[in-house]
Write a protein that holds these residues in place. Sequence first.
Motif, short mmCIF file in Angstrom:
data_model
loop_
_atom_site.label_atom_id
_atom_site.label_comp_id
_atom_site.label_asym_id
_atom_site.label_seq_id
_atom_site.Cartn_x
_atom_site.Cartn_y
_atom_site.Cartn_z
N PRO A 195 0.82 -1.22 0.00
CA PRO A 195 0.00 0.00 0.00
C PRO A 195 0.85 1.28 0.00
O PRO A 195 0.51 2.25 -0.67
CB PRO A 195 -0.83 -0.11 1.28
N LEU A 196 1.97 1.26 0.71
CA LEU A 196 2.87 2.41 0.71
C LEU A 196 3.44 2.63 -0.69
O LEU A 196 3.46 3.75 -1.18
CB LEU A 196 4.00 2.23 1.72
N ALA A 197 3.88 1.57 -1.34
CA ALA A 197 4.42 1.68 -2.70
C ALA A 197 3.39 2.27 -3.65
O ALA A 197 3.70 3.14 -4.47
CB ALA A 197 4.91 0.33 -3.18
N ALA A 198 2.15 1.83 -3.54
CA ALA A 198 1.09 2.35 -4.40
C ALA A 198 0.85 3.84 -4.12
O ALA A 198 0.68 4.64 -5.05
CB ALA A 198 -0.20 1.56 -4.20
N ALA A 199 0.86 4.21 -2.86
CA ALA A 199 0.65 5.62 -2.49
C ALA A 199 1.81 6.48 -2.99
O ALA A 199 1.60 7.61 -3.45
CB ALA A 199 0.49 5.75 -0.99
N LEU A 200 3.03 5.96 -2.90
CA LEU A 200 4.18 6.71 -3.40
C LEU A 200 4.12 6.88 -4.91
O LEU A 200 4.41 7.95 -5.44
CB LEU A 200 5.48 6.01 -2.99
N ARG A 201 3.69 5.84 -5.61
CA ARG A 201 3.56 5.95 -7.06
C ARG A 201 2.49 6.98 -7.45
O ARG A 201 2.58 7.62 -8.48
CB ARG A 201 3.27 4.59 -7.66
N ALA A 202 1.50 7.12 -6.60
CA ALA A 202 0.43 8.09 -6.86
C ALA A 202 0.92 9.53 -6.76
O ALA A 202 0.24 10.44 -7.22
CB ALA A 202 -0.73 7.86 -5.90
N LEU A 203 2.11 9.73 -6.19
CA LEU A 203 2.68 11.07 -6.14
C LEU A 203 3.00 11.61 -7.53
O LEU A 203 3.26 12.80 -7.70
CB LEU A 203 3.94 11.09 -5.27
N SER A 204 2.94 10.75 -8.52
CA SER A 204 3.15 11.22 -9.89
C SER A 204 2.09 12.25 -10.26
O SER A 204 2.33 13.12 -11.09
CB SER A 204 3.16 10.05 -10.87
N ALA A 205 0.93 12.19 -9.62
CA ALA A 205 -0.12 13.18 -9.86
C ALA A 205 0.31 14.57 -9.37
O ALA A 205 -0.21 15.57 -9.84
CB ALA A 205 -1.42 12.76 -9.18
N ALA A 206 1.26 14.59 -8.43
CA ALA A 206 1.78 15.86 -7.91
C ALA A 206 2.98 16.33 -8.72
O ALA A 206 3.65 17.29 -8.33
CB ALA A 206 2.16 15.70 -6.43
N GLY A 207 3.29 15.64 -9.81
CA GLY A 207 4.40 16.05 -10.66
C GLY A 207 5.73 15.42 -10.33
O GLY A 207 6.76 15.82 -10.85
N LEU A 208 5.73 14.41 -9.46
CA LEU A 208 6.96 13.71 -9.09
C LEU A 208 7.05 12.39 -9.84
O LEU A 208 6.03 11.73 -10.07
CB LEU A 208 7.01 13.44 -7.59
N ARG A 209 8.24 12.01 -10.19
CA ARG A 209 8.46 10.69 -10.79
C ARG A 209 9.18 9.82 -9.77
O ARG A 209 10.38 9.91 -9.60
CB ARG A 209 9.30 10.82 -12.06
#
Length: 77
Positions: free
Chosen positions: A59-73
């Motif tokens: 779940p943490l990995a999925a949440a971190l990947r969702a940071l791409s919506a904030a412009g982060l890769r």
Amino acid sequence: MNVSLIVTLVGADRPGLVNALAECAAANGANWLDSSMAHLAGKFAGIVRLDVAAADADPLAAALRALSAAGLRPSLE
């Protein structure tokens, strides 16, 4: 049992990026162990070591990947 995740992030620098990462980690039960962050040519570059319960790692990995919506890769190891 806990596992460590090494997270690297790159994106256009703007206020709130580190806070978004910290909130994501805390919301998923992770402990922030170490980090290095830099501002380079208008870009944000960071590497963070997080410690999290094995059951919370996906779940943490999925949440971190969702940071791409904030412009982060994000990239996770």
